[in-house]
Design a protein around this motif. Structure first.
Motif, short mmCIF file in Angstrom:
data_model
loop_
_atom_site.label_atom_id
_atom_site.label_comp_id
_atom_site.label_asym_id
_atom_site.label_seq_id
_atom_site.Cartn_x
_atom_site.Cartn_y
_atom_site.Cartn_z
N GLU A 182 0.82 -1.21 0.00
CA GLU A 182 0.00 0.00 0.00
C GLU A 182 0.86 1.27 0.00
N LYS A 183 2.17 1.11 0.27
CA LYS A 183 3.08 2.25 0.23
C LYS A 183 3.50 2.60 -1.18
N SER A 184 3.13 1.76 -2.13
CA SER A 184 3.47 2.02 -3.52
C SER A 184 2.48 3.03 -4.12
N PHE A 185 2.91 3.65 -5.22
CA PHE A 185 2.04 4.57 -5.97
C PHE A 185 1.96 4.05 -7.40
N ILE A 186 0.75 3.81 -7.86
CA ILE A 186 0.54 3.24 -9.19
C ILE A 186 -0.21 4.25 -10.05
N TYR A 187 0.36 4.54 -11.21
CA TYR A 187 -0.25 5.49 -12.14
C TYR A 187 -0.66 4.76 -13.41
N GLY A 188 -1.80 5.12 -13.93
CA GLY A 188 -2.24 4.61 -15.22
C GLY A 188 -2.57 5.77 -16.13
N ILE A 189 -1.95 5.82 -17.31
CA ILE A 189 -2.27 6.89 -18.26
C ILE A 189 -2.90 6.32 -19.52
N ASP A 190 -3.74 7.13 -20.13
CA ASP A 190 -4.38 6.73 -21.38
C ASP A 190 -4.88 7.98 -22.09
N LEU A 191 -4.97 7.91 -23.41
CA LEU A 191 -5.55 9.00 -24.19
C LEU A 191 -7.06 9.03 -24.08
N SER A 192 -7.64 7.86 -23.81
CA SER A 192 -9.09 7.72 -23.83
C SER A 192 -9.71 8.02 -22.46
N PHE A 193 -10.53 9.05 -22.41
CA PHE A 193 -11.21 9.40 -21.17
C PHE A 193 -12.21 8.31 -20.78
N ASN A 194 -12.88 7.72 -21.76
CA ASN A 194 -13.85 6.66 -21.46
C ASN A 194 -13.18 5.42 -20.88
N MET A 195 -12.01 5.08 -21.39
CA MET A 195 -11.25 3.96 -20.82
C MET A 195 -10.90 4.26 -19.36
N LEU A 196 -10.47 5.47 -19.11
CA LEU A 196 -10.08 5.86 -17.75
C LEU A 196 -11.27 5.82 -16.79
N LYS A 197 -12.46 6.15 -17.29
CA LYS A 197 -13.66 6.05 -16.45
C LYS A 197 -13.93 4.61 -16.04
N VAL A 198 -13.74 3.68 -16.98
CA VAL A 198 -13.90 2.26 -16.66
C VAL A 198 -12.86 1.84 -15.62
N SER A 199 -11.63 2.27 -15.82
CA SER A 199 -10.54 1.94 -14.88
C SER A 199 -10.84 2.44 -13.48
N LYS A 200 -11.26 3.68 -13.39
CA LYS A 200 -11.52 4.29 -12.09
C LYS A 200 -12.65 3.58 -11.36
N SER A 201 -13.65 3.10 -12.10
CA SER A 201 -14.77 2.40 -11.48
C SER A 201 -14.34 1.06 -10.90
N LYS A 202 -13.28 0.47 -11.46
CA LYS A 202 -12.78 -0.82 -10.97
C LYS A 202 -11.83 -0.65 -9.79
N ILE A 203 -11.08 0.45 -9.78
CA ILE A 203 -9.94 0.56 -8.86
C ILE A 203 -9.97 1.92 -8.16
N PRO A 204 -10.84 2.11 -7.17
CA PRO A 204 -10.99 3.41 -6.50
C PRO A 204 -10.11 3.54 -5.26
#
Length: 227
Positions: free
Chosen positions: A66-88
């Motif tokens: 839990e001390k780690s920091f994980i970043y996910g980048i993408d050009l697609s806003f819709n993809m990022l919305k799906v990601s955020k809903s899975k991993i809050p």
């Protein structure tokens, strides 16, 4: 600002992408991603480029402290919305960003992941981004389609994707979207090309495994130069 072709396509396919990927890989994708993560020496600051629906980030979060920091980048806003809903989670941050303009400081990341993304990017440009933001002794971990040595087999794959598999792909995607995926296969690299490219750019091979009759790379490289 007008959306790029890639951004439009992945915005459109965001809801169907997980189903498609499992179907297209005969349900092997999760196993391949787990193999990539398990064989990578992960540090504290980890980036997934082209994170899509966040499956790699999800698996990283399950594995890392839990001390780690994980970043996910993408050009697609819709993809990022799906990601955020899975991993809050608080130690996970999703950012709308271009892989060729990474919003990170020089030598700030321990790990960078690509899952079926690397072939979509101009390799001579993305490598400068990797060398810039990755720490010395950091790792680049790549899961990607491999170009077979056999020209006959390579041509068969293109025909299979373009002619035989197309009716199934068109159930989920438009003609433009499907053509984009088929065209990207032409940018795949052989094992030798991939290893030679990273070696010439100051990376040592840490791990390599081929899957799916040699049509999938699971490759991990360690940065050995300061730039």
């Amino acid at each position: 600002m007008e959306k790029s072709v890639a951004e439009k396509i992945f915005d459109d396919v965001s809801r169907a992408y997980d189903k498609f990927l499992n179907f297209a890989t005969f349900n092997k994708i999760n196993n391949w991603q787990n193999t990539l993560i398990q064989n990578t020496p992960n540090g504290r600051y980890v980036l997934d480029i082209g994170t899509g629906t966040g499956e790699v980030v999800k698996k990283l979060h399950e594995k890392l402290s839990e001390k780690s920091f994980i970043y996910g980048i993408d050009l697609s806003f819709n993809m990022l919305k799906v990601s955020k809903s899975k991993i809050p989670y608080q130690n996970v941050l999703f950012i709308k960003a271009d892989a060729l303009r990474l919003p990170f400081k020089k030598n700030s990341l321990d790990n960078i992941y690509f899952s079926l993304v690397f072939r979509h990017l101009p390799k001579d440009k993305i490598i400068y981004q990797l060398k810039d933001v990755l720490k010395k002794d950091g790792y680049v971990s790549i899961l990607e389609i491999a170009k077979p040595k056999s020209k006959l087999l390579y041509n068969f794959i293109l025909i299979f994707a373009d002619k035989i598999f197309r009716p199934f792909g068109r159930i989920l995607f438009s003609k433009e979207e499907w053509d984009y995926f088929v065209e990207s296969i032409k940018n795949s690299m052989t094992k030798e090309e991939l290893l030679d490219f990273f070696s010439k750019n100051g990376f040592n091979l840490h791990f390599y495994e081929s899957r799916f009759l040699g049509l999938i790379h699971i490759a991990i490289f360690k940065k050995n130069v300061e730039v």
